[in-house]
Design a protein around this motif. Structure first.
Motif, PDB file in Angstrom:
ATOM      1  N   ALA A   1       0.873  -0.983  -0.010  1.00 51.64           N
ATOM      2  CA  ALA A   1       0.111   0.048  -0.181  1.00 51.64           C
ATOM      3  C   ALA A   1       0.967   1.157  -0.012  1.00 51.64           C
ATOM      4  O   ALA A   1       0.519   2.282  -0.489  1.00 51.64           O
ATOM      5  CB  ALA A   1      -1.098  -0.030   1.193  1.00 51.64           C
ATOM      6  N   ALA A   2       2.032   1.153   0.541  1.00 52.38           N
ATOM      7  CA  ALA A   2       2.912   2.463   0.785  1.00 52.38           C
ATOM      8  C   ALA A   2       3.365   2.887  -0.765  1.00 52.38           C
ATOM      9  O   ALA A   2       3.614   4.077  -0.889  1.00 52.38           O
ATOM     10  CB  ALA A   2       3.966   2.167   1.428  1.00 52.38           C
ATOM     11  N   HIS A   3       3.409   2.073  -1.689  1.00 54.82           N
ATOM     12  CA  HIS A   3       3.937   2.386  -2.648  1.00 54.82           C
ATOM     13  C   HIS A   3       2.889   2.071  -4.096  1.00 54.82           C
ATOM     14  O   HIS A   3       3.189   2.323  -5.067  1.00 54.82           O
ATOM     15  CB  HIS A   3       5.064   1.665  -3.311  1.00 54.82           C
ATOM     16  N   GLN A   4       1.921   1.781  -3.650  1.00 48.37           N
ATOM     17  CA  GLN A   4       0.682   1.363  -4.664  1.00 48.37           C
ATOM     18  C   GLN A   4       0.342   2.547  -5.808  1.00 48.37           C
ATOM     19  O   GLN A   4       0.365   1.755  -6.960  1.00 48.37           O
ATOM     20  CB  GLN A   4      -0.631   1.009  -3.794  1.00 48.37           C
ATOM     21  N   HIS A   5       0.459   3.646  -5.413  1.00 52.02           N
ATOM     22  CA  HIS A   5      -0.037   4.799  -6.368  1.00 52.02           C
ATOM     23  C   HIS A   5       1.288   5.579  -6.726  1.00 52.02           C
ATOM     24  O   HIS A   5       0.838   6.835  -7.198  1.00 52.02           O
ATOM     25  CB  HIS A   5      -1.217   5.512  -5.722  1.00 52.02           C
ATOM     26  N   MET A   6       2.442   5.294  -6.642  1.00 48.58           N
ATOM     27  CA  MET A   6       3.482   6.363  -6.410  1.00 48.58           C
ATOM     28  C   MET A   6       3.264   6.650  -8.074  1.00 48.58           C
ATOM     29  O   MET A   6       3.753   5.892  -8.955  1.00 48.58           O
ATOM     30  CB  MET A   6       4.666   5.553  -6.269  1.00 48.58           C
ATOM     31  N   ASP A   7       3.061   7.914  -8.448  1.00 50.75           N
ATOM     32  CA  ASP A   7       3.298   8.548  -9.991  1.00 50.75           C
ATOM     33  C   ASP A   7       2.248   7.955 -10.692  1.00 50.75           C
ATOM     34  O   ASP A   7       2.437   7.851 -11.894  1.00 50.75           O
ATOM     35  CB  ASP A   7       4.711   8.206 -10.341  1.00 50.75           C
ATOM     36  N   VAL A   8       1.284   6.999 -10.196  1.00 51.78           N
ATOM     37  CA  VAL A   8       0.148   6.765 -10.894  1.00 51.78           C
ATOM     38  C   VAL A   8      -0.812   7.479 -10.752  1.00 51.78           C
ATOM     39  O   VAL A   8      -1.392   7.562  -9.571  1.00 51.78           O
ATOM     40  CB  VAL A   8      -0.325   5.019 -10.731  1.00 51.78           C
ATOM     41  N   ARG A   9      -1.311   8.395 -11.640  1.00 57.62           N
ATOM     42  CA  ARG A   9      -2.233   9.489 -11.500  1.00 57.62           C
ATOM     43  C   ARG A   9      -3.712   9.126 -12.013  1.00 57.62           C
ATOM     44  O   ARG A   9      -4.613   9.910 -11.550  1.00 57.62           O
ATOM     45  CB  ARG A   9      -1.889  10.751 -12.289  1.00 57.62           C
ATOM     46  N   HIS A  10      -3.797   8.438 -12.969  1.00 53.71           N
ATOM     47  CA  HIS A  10      -5.066   8.514 -13.524  1.00 53.71           C
ATOM     48  C   HIS A  10      -5.967   7.003 -13.859  1.00 53.71           C
ATOM     49  O   HIS A  10      -6.838   7.031 -14.481  1.00 53.71           O
ATOM     50  CB  HIS A  10      -4.910   9.096 -15.189  1.00 53.71           C
ATOM     51  N   ILE A  11      -5.384   6.172 -13.142  1.00 50.11           N
ATOM     52  CA  ILE A  11      -6.216   4.801 -13.114  1.00 50.11           C
ATOM     53  C   ILE A  11      -6.272   4.608 -11.488  1.00 50.11           C
ATOM     54  O   ILE A  11      -5.285   4.955 -10.712  1.00 50.11           O
ATOM     55  CB  ILE A  11      -5.656   3.875 -13.598  1.00 50.11           C
ATOM     56  N   ASP A  12      -7.283   3.861 -11.043  1.00 48.10           N
ATOM     57  CA  ASP A  12      -7.543   3.565  -9.643  1.00 48.10           C
ATOM     58  C   ASP A  12      -6.756   2.416  -9.316  1.00 48.10           C
ATOM     59  O   ASP A  12      -6.119   1.469 -10.249  1.00 48.10           O
ATOM     60  CB  ASP A  12      -8.999   3.539  -9.401  1.00 48.10           C
TER      61      ASP A  12
END
Length: 114
Positions: free
Chosen positions: A28-39
């Protein structure tokens, strides 16, 4: 000003985006790093598709299937990923991944055939 998709593609191509291996970890800590447009669910399913494509290590399937479920993916959606990538990655990759994904979902295929 926010970076456009073109800016991001250029940065990735030139390895300038500050993208580190840790940024792609399924935790979870890195799940969305620099991913901005998809869930998170779409990202987890995409990562699972990539793992199938490269013929990832067996333990990785459990880790990434768990991440997909944690992000809200159903078992049916995970199986849809297998079906959806079959024509791209080839039958052998899908056949190799199926038992690992089944185990990750709590389904023992060996018992089903035994």
């Amino acid at each position: 000003m926010a970076a456009t998709y073109r800016d991001r593609l250029r940065q990735i191509a030139l390895s300038e985006a500050g993208i580190r291996v840790a940024d792609f970890a399924p935790d979870a800590a890195h799940q969305h790093m620099d991913v901005r447009h998809i869930d998170g669910k779409a990202l987890a399913l995409a990562r699972l598709a990539a793992l199938i494509a490269i013929g990832g290590a067996d333990p990785s399937f459990g880790e990434h299937a768990d991440a997909a479920v944690s992000a809200g993916a159903s078992a049916d959606e995970i199986v849809d990923v297998l079906v959806g990538v079959r024509t791209i990655v080839g039958e052998p990759r899908v056949v190799a991944a199926a038992p690992q994904i089944a185990l990750a979902l709590g389904y023992d295929l060996d018992g089903a055939f035994g």
